[in-house]
Design a protein around this motif. Structure first.
Motif, mmCIF file in Angstrom:
data_model
loop_
_atom_site.group_PDB
_atom_site.id
_atom_site.type_symbol
_atom_site.label_atom_id
_atom_site.label_comp_id
_atom_site.label_asym_id
_atom_site.label_seq_id
_atom_site.Cartn_x
_atom_site.Cartn_y
_atom_site.Cartn_z
ATOM 1 N N UNK A 157 51.356 40.906 32.228
ATOM 2 C CA UNK A 157 52.481 39.792 32.327
ATOM 3 C C UNK A 157 52.560 38.520 31.140
ATOM 4 N N UNK A 158 51.431 37.783 31.933
ATOM 5 C CA UNK A 158 50.962 36.716 31.298
ATOM 6 C C UNK A 158 50.176 37.073 29.689
ATOM 7 N N UNK A 159 49.895 38.130 28.966
ATOM 8 C CA UNK A 159 49.989 38.663 27.688
ATOM 9 C C UNK A 159 51.630 38.693 27.106
ATOM 10 N N UNK A 160 52.236 38.870 28.042
ATOM 11 C CA UNK A 160 53.780 39.419 27.234
ATOM 12 C C UNK A 160 54.293 38.127 26.462
ATOM 13 N N UNK A 161 54.196 36.807 27.953
ATOM 14 C CA UNK A 161 54.251 35.573 27.064
ATOM 15 C C UNK A 161 53.550 35.145 26.151
ATOM 16 N N UNK A 162 52.646 35.840 25.958
ATOM 17 C CA UNK A 162 52.241 35.485 24.283
ATOM 18 C C UNK A 162 50.483 34.489 24.704
ATOM 19 N N UNK A 163 49.869 34.884 26.354
ATOM 20 C CA UNK A 163 48.388 34.548 26.436
ATOM 21 C C UNK A 163 48.025 35.230 26.222
ATOM 22 N N UNK A 164 46.958 34.946 26.968
ATOM 23 C CA UNK A 164 44.996 36.208 26.524
ATOM 24 C C UNK A 164 45.162 36.307 27.594
ATOM 25 N N UNK A 165 43.787 36.943 28.302
ATOM 26 C CA UNK A 165 44.332 37.202 29.905
ATOM 27 C C UNK A 165 42.758 38.053 29.676
ATOM 28 N N UNK A 166 42.165 37.830 31.707
ATOM 29 C CA UNK A 166 41.603 39.112 32.074
ATOM 30 C C UNK A 166 41.896 39.027 33.401
ATOM 31 N N UNK A 167 41.013 40.489 33.860
ATOM 32 C CA UNK A 167 41.005 41.045 34.965
ATOM 33 C C UNK A 167 39.830 41.343 35.240
ATOM 34 N N UNK A 168 39.196 41.370 34.345
ATOM 35 C CA UNK A 168 37.138 42.024 34.541
ATOM 36 C C UNK A 168 36.733 40.233 35.319
ATOM 37 N N UNK A 169 36.577 40.359 36.452
ATOM 38 C CA UNK A 169 35.860 38.798 37.094
ATOM 39 C C UNK A 169 34.539 39.238 36.694
ATOM 40 N N UNK A 170 34.070 40.239 36.391
ATOM 41 C CA UNK A 170 32.920 40.545 36.596
ATOM 42 C C UNK A 170 31.705 40.016 35.954
ATOM 43 N N UNK A 171 33.321 40.058 34.209
ATOM 44 C CA UNK A 171 32.259 39.490 32.918
ATOM 45 C C UNK A 171 33.209 37.742 32.635
ATOM 46 N N UNK A 172 33.027 37.308 33.954
ATOM 47 C CA UNK A 172 33.988 35.676 33.989
ATOM 48 C C UNK A 172 33.318 34.985 33.014
ATOM 49 N N UNK A 173 32.379 35.004 33.191
ATOM 50 C CA UNK A 173 31.335 33.762 32.451
ATOM 51 C C UNK A 173 31.396 34.311 31.099
ATOM 52 N N UNK A 174 31.298 34.762 30.803
ATOM 53 C CA UNK A 174 31.797 34.843 29.193
ATOM 54 C C UNK A 174 32.230 35.688 28.287
ATOM 55 N N UNK A 175 32.995 35.471 28.865
ATOM 56 C CA UNK A 175 34.892 35.938 28.645
ATOM 57 C C UNK A 175 35.397 34.579 28.353
#
Length: 492
Positions: A179-197
């Motif tokens: 839903x966030x991506x659909x309004x033009x944002x970027x994002x992730x649900x891969x919390x294990x790679x949080x710092x790098x992302x």
């Protein structure tokens, strides 16, 4: 502002979920029902709980309705929730990531599906060390709407005056991220790679990549897929050529490669262990090759007389089809399309491209028939050939060559957009697209997302040693291609 990896960052906004990142509640706790159990996770996924989180139901109404629906005691649920409120702590490691990001000037907002009672309990228990991380908090109970409703995201964007494409959303729910991506944002649900992302989002990939190269101080180990180290010349030559080094780069005043390789005149060699003088993964007497020789002459050109004498010698290593061989050794009659193309590029640089007409015809046939699609003997993928052909067009002053090759090359490169590839491959693909004027946002983004925490890119296969089944890579070379690809695009 405090830089990341020694460089400053762009202006960005981060929206981060509370439960996914900072707390880890035990939602698998069970409530006893009539002859069975029901998990707290199941309870919290019901429409009744969702109405509670948006303020449509009071806590008492919510618990009573759920107790009736699932046949458990409302007081048992109340006790379980109260225990979570009293024992849930925030994740120090996750918080430290966002503290670092906040210090560089990035705005951070907490966005959470949470009831007013749960939020009030956490707000009272946790001190300002945690809450000071955020520039604001948006909860479903306050807004009257939950994620993934688009109204939630649009409200937050309006309230924060955040630009969607400069806003990054972090949540462990794929549907919330979608839903966030659909309004033009970027994002992730891969919390294990949080710092790098997150670091990749807020930092400038080009500046961070260049900072990585400078910190290496000219030391770029070449390794195989089995982490075996090879001392060779090829990777450093690639870095020198791709970044147009050792000229001072981006006003740094220094070379990114402080110790360019020294070559025994008049030839240059590839897979030679220059520390011990003993070759690796090959025979005892390893011959000089036309490929690395060409790269060396293009990158660190010697006196013109010497250069032309080497080109004259290369004429002695052309097979019956008129194609240049790989080695200065007629007992090893190897022909590789990328090697031949690189030699052809050298001849064009010195105004002698017309001397290899059969090689050019073969290269053209390889292009038209997509013979490069699975790579070549020494080069692993299609991009090695396609990028090298754009390199020939950049070097050549022959207008007939460009008129003939550029249109079909553009079609072939466009076919590759969005395909699979490692960092080295994507760097070449994006550079080919940049040269030919092909928009390639998907691969640019994919390449930028591959950047590691230290600012570099992982080593990926530059070339193959087929007899030993070795894939040879170098982090410096992968990073150089990635930096140049992203830098060239940003300047367009």
């Amino acid at each position: 502002m405090i830089p990341i990896n020694g460089v400053t960052t762009k202006s960005t906004t981060i929206l981060v979920d509370l439960r996914a990142v900072f707390t880890h509640p035990q939602v698998e706790h069970k409530l006893a029902t009539r002859g069975s159990t029901v998990s707290l996770r199941r309870i919290m996924s019901t429409s009744v709980w969702m109405n509670y989180e948006t303020g449509l139901l009071s806590e008492k109404e919510c618990f009573a309705q759920l107790a009736e629906d699932y046949h458990f005691q409302a007081c048992d649920l109340a006790a379980m929730i109260q225990n979570l409120r009293e024992t849930t702590n925030w994740d120090q490691a996750a918080a430290s990531i966002f503290k670092e990001i906040k210090r560089i000037g990035t705005r951070i907002f907490l966005v959470s599906n949470i009831s007013k009672e749960d939020y009030a309990a956490l707000r009272n228990r946790w001190d300002n060390e945690f809450w000071s991380i955020f520039d604001g908090v948006f909860t479903s109970s306050t807004l009257g709407v939950r994620k993934p409703s688009l109204h939630f995201y649009r409200h937050v964007l309006r309230a924060t005056r955040a630009v969607p494409h400069q806003t990054f959303f972090v949540d462990d729910s794929p549907e919330n991220v979608l839903a966030a991506l659909s309004v033009g944002m970027r994002g992730t649900y891969k919390i294990s790679e949080l710092y790098r992302t997150v670091t990749n989002f807020v930092g400038d990939p080009v500046e961070r990549g260049l900072a990585f190269l400078r910190r290496q101080g000219g030391s770029f180990p070449t390794t195989t897929q089995h982490n075996e180290t090879i001392t060779e010349n090829y990777a450093l030559l690639v870095i020198l050529e791709v970044l147009n080094d050792p000229q001072p780069h981006l006003d740094s005043g220094t070379s990114l490669v402080v110790s360019p390789p020294v070559y025994p005149p008049p030839l240059y060699t590839r897979v030679i262990n220059t520390d011990s003088g003993e070759p690796k993964y090959t025979s005892d007497a390893y011959p000089d090759d036309l490929d690395t020789t060409s790269l060396g002459l293009l990158t660190l050109p010697p006196d013109s007389v010497i250069a032309h004498s080497i080109l004259d010698e290369m004429h002695d290593y052309i097979d019956k089809d008129g194609n240049v061989q790989t080695y200065f050794d007629k007992s090893r009659p190897r022909v590789d399309a990328v090697v031949a193309l690189n030699v052809l590029t050298l001849f064009h640089r010195y105004g002698r491209g017309h001397e290899l007409p059969d090689t050019m015809e073969w290269i053209y046939s390889v292009l038209l028939n997509r013979a490069y699609i699975n790579g070549t003997r020494y080069y692993p993928n299609a991009e090695c050939f396609l990028y090298s052909l754009t390199r020939l067009l950049r070097v050549s002053s022959d207008p007939t060559l460009k008129e003939r090759v550029e249109a079909p090359l553009r079609k072939r490169v466009a076919e590759r957009v969005g395909g699979a590839g490692d960092a080295y491959c994507l760097g070449m693909r994006v550079l080919a697209c940049n040269y030919l004027g092909i928009d390639n946002h998907p691969d640019r983004q994919k390449l930028a997302d591959m950047q590691q925490e230290d600012g570099g890119w992982e080593a990926s296969c530059m070339y193959l040693i087929p007899g030993a089944k070795r894939e040879v890579g170098n982090r410096g070379a992968s990073t150089a291609f990635a930096v140049k690809a992203l830098e060239d695009w940003s300047e367009q």
